[in-house]
Scaffold this motif. Structure first.
Motif, PDB file in Angstrom:
ATOM      1  N   VAL A 225      -6.247  32.294  15.104  1.00 48.85           N
ATOM      2  CA  VAL A 225      -6.805  31.098  15.107  1.00 48.85           C
ATOM      3  C   VAL A 225      -5.741  30.066  14.368  1.00 48.85           C
ATOM      4  O   VAL A 225      -5.593  29.011  14.821  1.00 48.85           O
ATOM      5  N   ALA A 226      -5.209  30.422  13.271  1.00 52.94           N
ATOM      6  CA  ALA A 226      -4.071  29.521  12.817  1.00 52.94           C
ATOM      7  C   ALA A 226      -2.765  29.283  13.471  1.00 52.94           C
ATOM      8  O   ALA A 226      -2.222  28.312  13.621  1.00 52.94           O
ATOM      9  N   GLU A 227      -2.491  30.388  14.225  1.00 52.45           N
ATOM     10  CA  GLU A 227      -1.355  30.069  15.123  1.00 52.45           C
ATOM     11  C   GLU A 227      -1.780  29.192  16.213  1.00 52.45           C
ATOM     12  O   GLU A 227      -0.997  27.992  16.563  1.00 52.45           O
ATOM     13  N   PHE A 228      -2.766  29.205  16.800  1.00 53.86           N
ATOM     14  CA  PHE A 228      -3.416  28.521  17.826  1.00 53.86           C
ATOM     15  C   PHE A 228      -3.414  27.118  17.482  1.00 53.86           C
ATOM     16  O   PHE A 228      -2.960  25.917  17.852  1.00 53.86           O
ATOM     17  N   GLN A 229      -4.030  26.539  16.181  1.00 58.09           N
ATOM     18  CA  GLN A 229      -4.287  25.620  15.452  1.00 58.09           C
ATOM     19  C   GLN A 229      -2.970  24.691  15.278  1.00 58.09           C
ATOM     20  O   GLN A 229      -2.748  23.446  15.500  1.00 58.09           O
ATOM     21  N   LYS A 230      -1.953  25.538  14.816  1.00 58.89           N
ATOM     22  CA  LYS A 230      -0.603  24.894  14.770  1.00 58.89           C
ATOM     23  C   LYS A 230      -0.170  24.513  15.793  1.00 58.89           C
ATOM     24  O   LYS A 230       0.651  23.378  15.881  1.00 58.89           O
ATOM     25  N   ASP A 231      -0.258  25.303  17.086  1.00 55.41           N
ATOM     26  CA  ASP A 231       0.270  25.112  18.404  1.00 55.41           C
ATOM     27  C   ASP A 231      -0.172  23.770  18.695  1.00 55.41           C
ATOM     28  O   ASP A 231       0.355  22.986  19.147  1.00 55.41           O
ATOM     29  N   ARG A 232      -1.657  23.623  18.798  1.00 51.22           N
ATOM     30  CA  ARG A 232      -2.325  22.305  19.351  1.00 51.22           C
ATOM     31  C   ARG A 232      -1.972  20.990  18.302  1.00 51.22           C
ATOM     32  O   ARG A 232      -1.863  20.036  19.026  1.00 51.22           O
ATOM     33  N   ALA A 233      -2.074  21.309  16.948  1.00 55.45           N
ATOM     34  CA  ALA A 233      -1.715  20.121  16.090  1.00 55.45           C
ATOM     35  C   ALA A 233      -0.290  19.626  16.394  1.00 55.45           C
ATOM     36  O   ALA A 233      -0.206  18.483  16.315  1.00 55.45           O
ATOM     37  N   GLU A 234       0.815  20.488  16.802  1.00 51.83           N
ATOM     38  CA  GLU A 234       2.024  19.844  17.054  1.00 51.83           C
ATOM     39  C   GLU A 234       2.121  19.242  18.267  1.00 51.83           C
ATOM     40  O   GLU A 234       2.537  18.140  18.427  1.00 51.83           O
ATOM     41  N   GLU A 235       1.016  19.189  19.468  1.00 55.67           N
ATOM     42  CA  GLU A 235       0.854  18.556  20.523  1.00 55.67           C
ATOM     43  C   GLU A 235      -0.155  17.240  20.201  1.00 55.67           C
ATOM     44  O   GLU A 235       0.036  16.037  20.862  1.00 55.67           O
ATOM     45  N   LEU A 236      -1.274  17.707  19.626  1.00 59.78           N
ATOM     46  CA  LEU A 236      -2.368  16.657  19.652  1.00 59.78           C
ATOM     47  C   LEU A 236      -2.639  15.764  18.050  1.00 59.78           C
ATOM     48  O   LEU A 236      -3.375  15.194  18.116  1.00 59.78           O
ATOM     49  N   GLY A 237      -1.849  16.254  17.189  1.00 62.75           N
ATOM     50  CA  GLY A 237      -2.045  16.231  15.799  1.00 62.75           C
ATOM     51  C   GLY A 237      -3.091  16.591  15.280  1.00 62.75           C
ATOM     52  O   GLY A 237      -3.738  17.589  15.791  1.00 62.75           O
ATOM     53  N   ASP A 238      -3.118  16.358  13.834  1.00 62.04           N
ATOM     54  CA  ASP A 238      -4.133  17.661  12.880  1.00 62.04           C
ATOM     55  C   ASP A 238      -5.285  17.613  13.383  1.00 62.04           C
ATOM     56  O   ASP A 238      -6.074  18.769  13.444  1.00 62.04           O
ATOM     57  N   PHE A 239      -5.922  16.376  13.487  1.00 61.72           N
ATOM     58  CA  PHE A 239      -7.376  16.259  13.593  1.00 61.72           C
ATOM     59  C   PHE A 239      -7.665  16.914  14.954  1.00 61.72           C
ATOM     60  O   PHE A 239      -8.660  17.805  15.055  1.00 61.72           O
ATOM     61  N   MET A 240      -7.322  16.387  16.393  1.00 62.21           N
ATOM     62  CA  MET A 240      -7.691  16.964  17.495  1.00 62.21           C
ATOM     63  C   MET A 240      -7.166  18.437  17.353  1.00 62.21           C
ATOM     64  O   MET A 240      -7.861  19.418  18.201  1.00 62.21           O
ATOM     65  N   GLY A 241      -5.997  18.828  16.963  1.00 68.10           N
ATOM     66  CA  GLY A 241      -5.586  20.293  17.081  1.00 68.10           C
ATOM     67  C   GLY A 241      -6.573  21.336  16.361  1.00 68.10           C
ATOM     68  O   GLY A 241      -6.864  22.126  16.688  1.00 68.10           O
ATOM     69  N   SER A 242      -7.087  20.911  15.302  1.00 70.12           N
ATOM     70  CA  SER A 242      -8.141  21.616  14.713  1.00 70.12           C
ATOM     71  C   SER A 242      -9.321  21.683  15.375  1.00 70.12           C
ATOM     72  O   SER A 242     -10.013  22.738  15.192  1.00 70.12           O
ATOM     73  N   ILE A 243      -9.717  20.661  15.986  1.00 67.04           N
ATOM     74  CA  ILE A 243     -11.110  20.796  16.624  1.00 67.04           C
ATOM     75  C   ILE A 243     -10.934  21.577  17.931  1.00 67.04           C
ATOM     76  O   ILE A 243     -11.737  22.401  18.204  1.00 67.04           O
ATOM     77  N   ILE A 244      -9.797  21.563  18.518  1.00 63.68           N
ATOM     78  CA  ILE A 244      -9.678  22.410  19.837  1.00 63.68           C
ATOM     79  C   ILE A 244      -9.707  23.727  19.494  1.00 63.68           C
ATOM     80  O   ILE A 244     -10.306  24.614  19.940  1.00 63.68           O
TER      81      ILE A 244
END
Ligand SMILES: NC(=O)c1ccc[n+]([C@@H]2O[C@H](COP(=O)([O-])OP(=O)(O)OC[C@H]3O[C@@H](n4cnc5c(N)ncnc54)[C@H](OP(=O)(O)O)[C@@H]3O)[C@@H](O)[C@H]2O)c1
Length: 283
Positions: A225-244
């Motif tokens: 979960v932590a890896e994926f959150q970091k990956d998504r946050a890099e593309e979508l920003g912290d808020f949307m990255g965490s939601i996804i």
């Protein structure tokens, strides 16, 4: 004939539901509500102002309407509850008799997406307590974003996320539109809460379907979960990255693997994924 209003008519789901409803009851019996009315004009139906923040606009726009479909908003969870209450209260004041809500499935606790799910549950409660006839649909996850993401998946050669081997009840906006039109029109759905999705599949099955439809050779790779959150946050920003990441964490925990009530709601089975991806491949 019953007059039906569909909110967020400028959006993808709202416009599909408005179009599907027009097919059954005719243009003259469907009104689109939109925060940005100009974006909904191409529907060719009457469009009225419908910002969830403006109860007075909503009340004016719901005059003469019998049934309203409320598409869940996009704001932060605490704001959404009040916005959705504006729609419910405006409906009551305007003399609407039935309200239908597009809610969501997902983990109610312990993920970054859970506050969104909880805000949907609060609106569900508000619907049940409204004194109006109500129907609630808990939508599965849309499959279209994965299809639209195909070029990125191709570049990466894989689908990588934290869903692991969790089963997910995906759906499509057009299948949802078919069901919601019936839920709006038919009285036997009043007082029901339906899970709306097709057969639940894993990410590996999703990769296999995409490979068949697009001739790709995507593999599925599990991330934490932590890896994926970091990956998504890099593309979508912290808020949307965490939601996804929270959505996929919910899939991993089984929160998107629920009994489907689609057939009861729609009067026919959900489209199969074999057929959906075969039609995509034929396009
Ligand atoms: N099941 C899933 O997988 C999934 C995924 C994503 C989202 N959702 C939920 O499903 C809903 C519909 O999805 P979609 O694909 O149709 O999204 P979409 O195409 O982005 O449309 C969102 C709609 O919400 C409207 N909206 C936003 N804030 C509003 C406000 N304050 N008052 C009135 N309307 C407002 C937008 O109006 P404007 O045109 O003025 O911006 C737009 O029409 C989303 O709002 C979200 O709650 C579900």
């Amino acid at each position: 004939m019953t007059k039906i209003a569909v909110t967020a008519a400028s959006g993808k789901l709202g416009s599909e539901i408005a179009r599907a409803t027009v097919e059954i009851v005719g243009k003259e019996n469907v009104v689109g509500l939109a925060r940005t009315p100009s974006k909904a004009e191409s529907l060719g139906i009457e469009i009225r102002p419908g910002d969830y923040n403006s109860r007075s606009d909503l009340e004016r726009s719901l005059q003469g309407v019998d049934s309203v479909l409320l598409i869940s908003g996009m704001d932060a969870p605490d704001k959404r509850i009040a916005q959705h209450r504006n729609v419910i209260e405006a409906a009551k004041s305007a003399g609407v008799s039935k309200i239908v809500y597009t809610s969501i499935q997902g983990a109610e606790d312990s993920t970054a997406f859970s506050p969104v799910v909880q805000s949907n549950r609060q609106t569900e409660e508000d619907f049940r307590n409204s004194g109006l006839d109500w129907v609630i649909g808990r939508n599965g996850i849309y499959i279209e974003p994965d299809v639209e993401y195909i070029e990125t998946y191709k570049d990466r050669g894989e689908i990588a996320n934290c869903a692991a081997d969790g089963l997910c009840g995906y759906t499509t906006r057009s299948e949802l539109a078919f069901a919601y039109t019936r839920m709006l029109i038919e009285s036997q759905h009043n007082g029901q809460t339906y899970n709306l999705h097709g057969e639940a599949i894993t990410q590996q099955q999703l990769a296999d379907y995409l490979n068949t439809a697009f001739g790709t050779n995507l593999a599925y790779r599990e991330m934490s979960v932590a890896e994926f959150q970091k990956d998504r946050a890099e593309e979508l920003g912290d808020f949307m990255g965490s939601i996804i990441a929270g959505i996929y964490e919910g899939i991993r925990s089984g929160a998107c693997n629920n009994e489907s009530h689609f057939e009861k709601a729609a009067g026919r089975p959900h489209q199969s994924w074999d057929e959906y991806f075969r039609l995509l491949a034929d396009r």
